[in-house]
Design a protein around this motif. Structure first.
Motif, mmCIF file in Angstrom:
data_model
loop_
_atom_site.group_PDB
_atom_site.id
_atom_site.type_symbol
_atom_site.label_atom_id
_atom_site.label_comp_id
_atom_site.label_asym_id
_atom_site.label_seq_id
_atom_site.Cartn_x
_atom_site.Cartn_y
_atom_site.Cartn_z
ATOM 1 N N PRO A 66 4.617 -3.793 4.235
ATOM 2 C CA PRO A 66 4.161 -4.889 3.157
ATOM 3 C C PRO A 66 4.422 -4.000 2.203
ATOM 4 N N LEU A 67 3.527 -4.008 1.099
ATOM 5 C CA LEU A 67 3.130 -3.391 -0.115
ATOM 6 C C LEU A 67 1.480 -3.380 -0.861
ATOM 7 N N PRO A 68 1.403 -3.118 -1.091
ATOM 8 C CA PRO A 68 -0.079 -2.626 -1.523
ATOM 9 C C PRO A 68 -0.494 -4.088 -2.440
ATOM 10 N N TYR A 69 0.278 -4.124 -2.975
ATOM 11 C CA TYR A 69 -0.573 -4.921 -4.361
ATOM 12 C C TYR A 69 0.201 -6.269 -4.427
ATOM 13 N N HIS A 70 0.552 -6.636 -3.333
ATOM 14 C CA HIS A 70 1.371 -8.253 -2.561
ATOM 15 C C HIS A 70 -0.242 -8.938 -2.365
ATOM 16 N N HIS A 71 -1.074 -9.832 -2.814
ATOM 17 C CA HIS A 71 -1.936 -9.821 -2.006
ATOM 18 C C HIS A 71 -1.605 -10.384 -0.603
ATOM 19 N N ASN A 72 -2.463 -10.093 0.513
ATOM 20 C CA ASN A 72 -2.492 -10.789 2.001
ATOM 21 C C ASN A 72 -0.968 -10.091 2.031
ATOM 22 N N SER A 73 -0.052 -9.447 2.069
ATOM 23 C CA SER A 73 0.620 -8.610 2.563
ATOM 24 C C SER A 73 0.708 -8.575 3.939
ATOM 25 N N PHE A 74 -0.497 -7.619 4.206
ATOM 26 C CA PHE A 74 -0.670 -6.727 5.218
ATOM 27 C C PHE A 74 -0.378 -7.949 6.472
ATOM 28 N N TYR A 75 -1.732 -9.087 5.922
ATOM 29 C CA TYR A 75 -1.721 -9.948 6.966
ATOM 30 C C TYR A 75 -0.179 -10.632 7.600
ATOM 31 N N ALA A 76 0.483 -11.416 6.518
ATOM 32 C CA ALA A 76 1.364 -11.588 6.416
ATOM 33 C C ALA A 76 2.547 -11.423 7.529
ATOM 34 N N ASN A 77 3.004 -10.023 6.718
ATOM 35 C CA ASN A 77 3.963 -9.381 7.713
ATOM 36 C C ASN A 77 3.267 -8.929 9.575
ATOM 37 N N GLN A 78 1.919 -8.703 9.502
ATOM 38 C CA GLN A 78 1.637 -9.036 10.780
ATOM 39 C C GLN A 78 1.824 -10.042 11.760
ATOM 40 N N GLY A 79 1.639 -10.948 10.873
ATOM 41 C CA GLY A 79 2.014 -12.757 11.427
ATOM 42 C C GLY A 79 3.145 -12.605 12.090
#
Length: 83
Positions: A66-79
């Motif tokens: 997950p890249l920090p500058y993509h909105h909600n990327s961390f949560y999408a990648n956790q999914g």
């Protein structure tokens, strides 16, 4: 000895998702962000490479990154790990 006590242990297995035989002679690893348009654009080419070489020749590993500058990327990648 002091040198052997300071090493960092290696993980017992790779992180990410893998496709193909573990004994394949070629290993391709990719780092993808589920929210990244560039990762999305590269995916068809990656699929073509996998199809061309096949599971006997190529072990493909996909790591979520997950890249920090993509909105909600961390949560999408956790999914991706849940699905």
């Amino acid at each position: 000895s002091a040198a052997s006590a300071q090493y960092i242990p290696l993980p017992k297995h790779y992180d990410g998702f893998f496709m193909g035989k573990p004994t394949a002679p070629v290993m391709l690893e990719a780092y993808f962000d589920a929210m990244c348009p560039d990762s999305r654009a590269a995916w068809p080419t990656v699929k073509d490479v996998i199809a061309h070489y096949g599971n006997d020749t190529l072990l493909f590993g996909l790591h979520v990154f997950p890249l920090p500058y993509h909105h909600n990327s961390f949560y999408a990648n956790q999914g991706l790990h849940v699905v």
